[in-house]
Enzyme design. Sequence first.
Site, PDB file in Angstrom:
ATOM      1  CB  VAL A   1       9.986  -0.482   8.168  1.00  0.00           C
ATOM      2  CG1 VAL A   1      11.066  -1.081   9.385  1.00  0.00           C
ATOM      3  CG2 VAL A   1      10.264   1.047   8.375  1.00  0.00           C
TER       4      VAL A   1
ATOM      5  CG  ASP B   1       4.894  13.166  10.664  1.00  0.00           C
ATOM      6  OD1 ASP B   1       3.826  13.772  10.929  1.00  0.00           O
ATOM      7  OD2 ASP B   1       5.152  12.109   9.879  1.00  0.00           O
TER       8      ASP B   1
ATOM      9  N   GLY C   1       5.805   3.910   5.084  1.00  0.00           N
ATOM     10  CA  GLY C   1       5.703   5.002   5.193  1.00  0.00           C
ATOM     11  C   GLY C   1       5.928   5.953   3.866  1.00  0.00           C
TER      12      GLY C   1
ATOM     13  CG  LEU D   1       8.876  -4.880  10.767  1.00  0.00           C
ATOM     14  CD1 LEU D   1       9.931  -4.446  11.557  1.00  0.00           C
ATOM     15  CD2 LEU D   1       8.146  -5.915  11.442  1.00  0.00           C
ATOM     16  N   GLY D   2       5.927  -2.372   7.983  1.00  0.00           N
ATOM     17  CA  GLY D   2       5.119  -1.186   8.084  1.00  0.00           C
ATOM     18  C   GLY D   2       5.585  -0.479   6.602  1.00  0.00           C
TER      19      GLY D   2
END
Length: 809
Positions: free
Chosen positions: A518, A627, A513, A510-511
């Site tokens: 993820v 953040d 970081g 999904l992504g």
Amino acid sequence: MGPANLLFLLLATATQLSVAQLLIHRTAKPSTVWINTAHSYGYYLDQVPVLTCYPQPQASSGFKPAITAGFLSLCVSDTCDVYLFAVFLVHVVDNSTRVADSPQVLWSANRNRPVREKATLEFSSDGNLVLRDADGSHVWSSNSSGRSVDGMVITEIGNLVLFDRRNATVWQSFDYPTDTMVPGQSLVEGMRLIASTSATNTTENQLYVTVLQDGLYAYVESTPPQLYFSYNSIISKVGNDPTKATFMNGSLSIVVRPDVNDSISLPAVKSTQYMRLDSDGHLRLYEWSTAGSTAVYDVMVINVCDYPTVCGEYGICSEGQCTCPLENGSSSTSFKLVDVRNPNLGCTPLIPISCREIQSHQLLTLTGVSYFDMNYKVVNATTEDDCKQACLKNCSCRAVIFRVGECVWLTKVFSLQSVQPGYSSAYLKVQLSPPISASTSNKKKILGATLGAIATTLALLLIAIILYLQRRRKYKEKGEEFYFDQLPGTPKRFSFENLNECTKGYSKKLGEGGFGSVFEGKIGEERVAVKRLEGARQGKKEFLAEVETIGSIEHINLVKLIGFCAEKSERLLVYEYMSRGSLDRWIYYRHNNAPLEWYTRYNIILDIAKGLCYLHEGCRRKIAHLDIKPQNILLDDNFNAKVADFGLCKLINRDQSKIMTVMRGTPGYLAPEWLTSRITEKVDVYSFGVVVMEIVCGRKNIDDSQPEENVQLINLLREKAQNSQLIDLIDKHSDDMISHQEEVIEMMKLAIWCLQNDSIQRPSMSTVIKVLEGVMSAETFEANSIMFVQDNPSTYSVPSQASILSGPR
């Protein structure tokens, strides 16, 4: 309230006073400062209240009731550091400072934002009463500067008053009631009593009592507010004098005109009385004595099931017992209990309602069910079919009640009521699962594509296994072992094998970081987001902090941690899945999506504020996120927003609100004080201001595709604010935004407040929520009070990768 400790104030330049002198100190003069000093031992006081008054003639010995203004601890524990500046009732014994029992709060200045030890109360030379926390941050003030204030007094009935040289009242606490009234106090038209969240949490909840032109009313906050009690005066209004409700001995007098009044009868006074709107919505009369407080009367004489939160949202109340909705003649349900151990907390839909899938909406039929507020009727809907169709055609409708030819519309569903069948029916909107269908040709295409991908998948899997074994051997040689079996109150622990299976070998990414990647997964029927942390980047301390901190926090506007995995060097976090991904996908127009409407953006901003407010003010220790950015705001089906990624969070102890820390966060969202590394939760307020501007402008705050003079959004905001041209910044992709330009500009003014260069000038997040909900207005500042952002963001911040916890990116 339990046996709270009283922590009183030490006068900054006080001379030594005798006990007899201290106990009659009712007034104070300007140019005085008091400090909240923790000198309490059990129930003994060894410091001085700000002001104290004895409301009646005192016996020479024994218990003496007193009304005091001072700092009051909200906790039983000696280690707790949470205080109100309040007016409260207390008993003392003889002529000593020994407290005979727990105090009773009558009014407080900072119920939504408690302060800590060493907070200060300043009665300034210009007549302003100012409360500051231990770090010097502004919490509350009377806003009475420049009004010729000559002194302060606590009256015999508990009113804290600032007065001028003519003894005229300049400011008084009775004009700003909280949840309590005392005899002699009036609730004037437009004022509210707002209930506290619970007996131990003084923050405001959604229930309130107010005085309108023709009487006394009680509502639960929603859009529009829902009425659950009213007392309409039998006397007609004459003239322009405001209506008021005055608490008197034996009555609550409703004065609609000066020459005559109506009243609600109350029990005659036997001991000290007060009236409080409790967290459950009941307006109760209490008597207070050395034995404590006792509820002697419920002012609203209504059925227990008429209270809007008696069974929580969607709960059905039957003689005080709570159940979830179940369609007539059906064994299946569309709702589940929020907490199976506490049915009175209400129910929640199994599938959230999505306005994007209105064709999948259906109404759940409940016969013999009614509602406490039947005021919002649908015109021309005189049959059940008309009533149901009116709701299905409008997504904001969550339920309709049909009774004797009347159709009542609900935009938010609180507690429902069980009544006799045939009298009333309720129709609750539910979301059906979208149908899954495919043609034969599509099936063939899918089969072909699947077979074609198998070889590639096997090859990739083989490579992944080899890399995994190499990495596992590397960490085994290091002997790194970290056990979490002893963590108290942590979320569910999963094995690595469980998560490998639920994510299908981490196949759908999904992504990515700063601490890992993820992946989408499925545990049972629930979709989840699994964050796989990379051991080389995150140490034991950080992972333990995430699990302990996030696992103990639950709020509707914070992404929920479901579980974790800790096996050898593998560390994973399992979060709820947020179907619409992160906010940046919807405001930067990178995916050719339709522009969000104004009210959707407004609700997203309010949701973010509520999530941050809980982190800053709703936890025992403040939590600074550090953040805040659109990539860390995730959206569900209904565009409800939740704050994600606590991977960079920092806990701030109550006795150390400014901390030294390594610069963290993302360029463009960092507050100016990062340059000095003196950090408080106000850095989040600054970042929130940046995000607000991105949402209403529909662009990134640092956008190199813009002309050079427009690259920095915050600099552009300074310029447009100085020239009164804020309208130029409104997102031009949306006609709806332009049509709400006045509201959008007010939102930009709130952002300017949040972006103040001086962190002390920025509002708290609870204040931001009040502005967003229309309770108060944003303070105004000159545009040059926002720091000019350097063209090269690296001179001001350190680059960092976006950090993801859950949801697609």
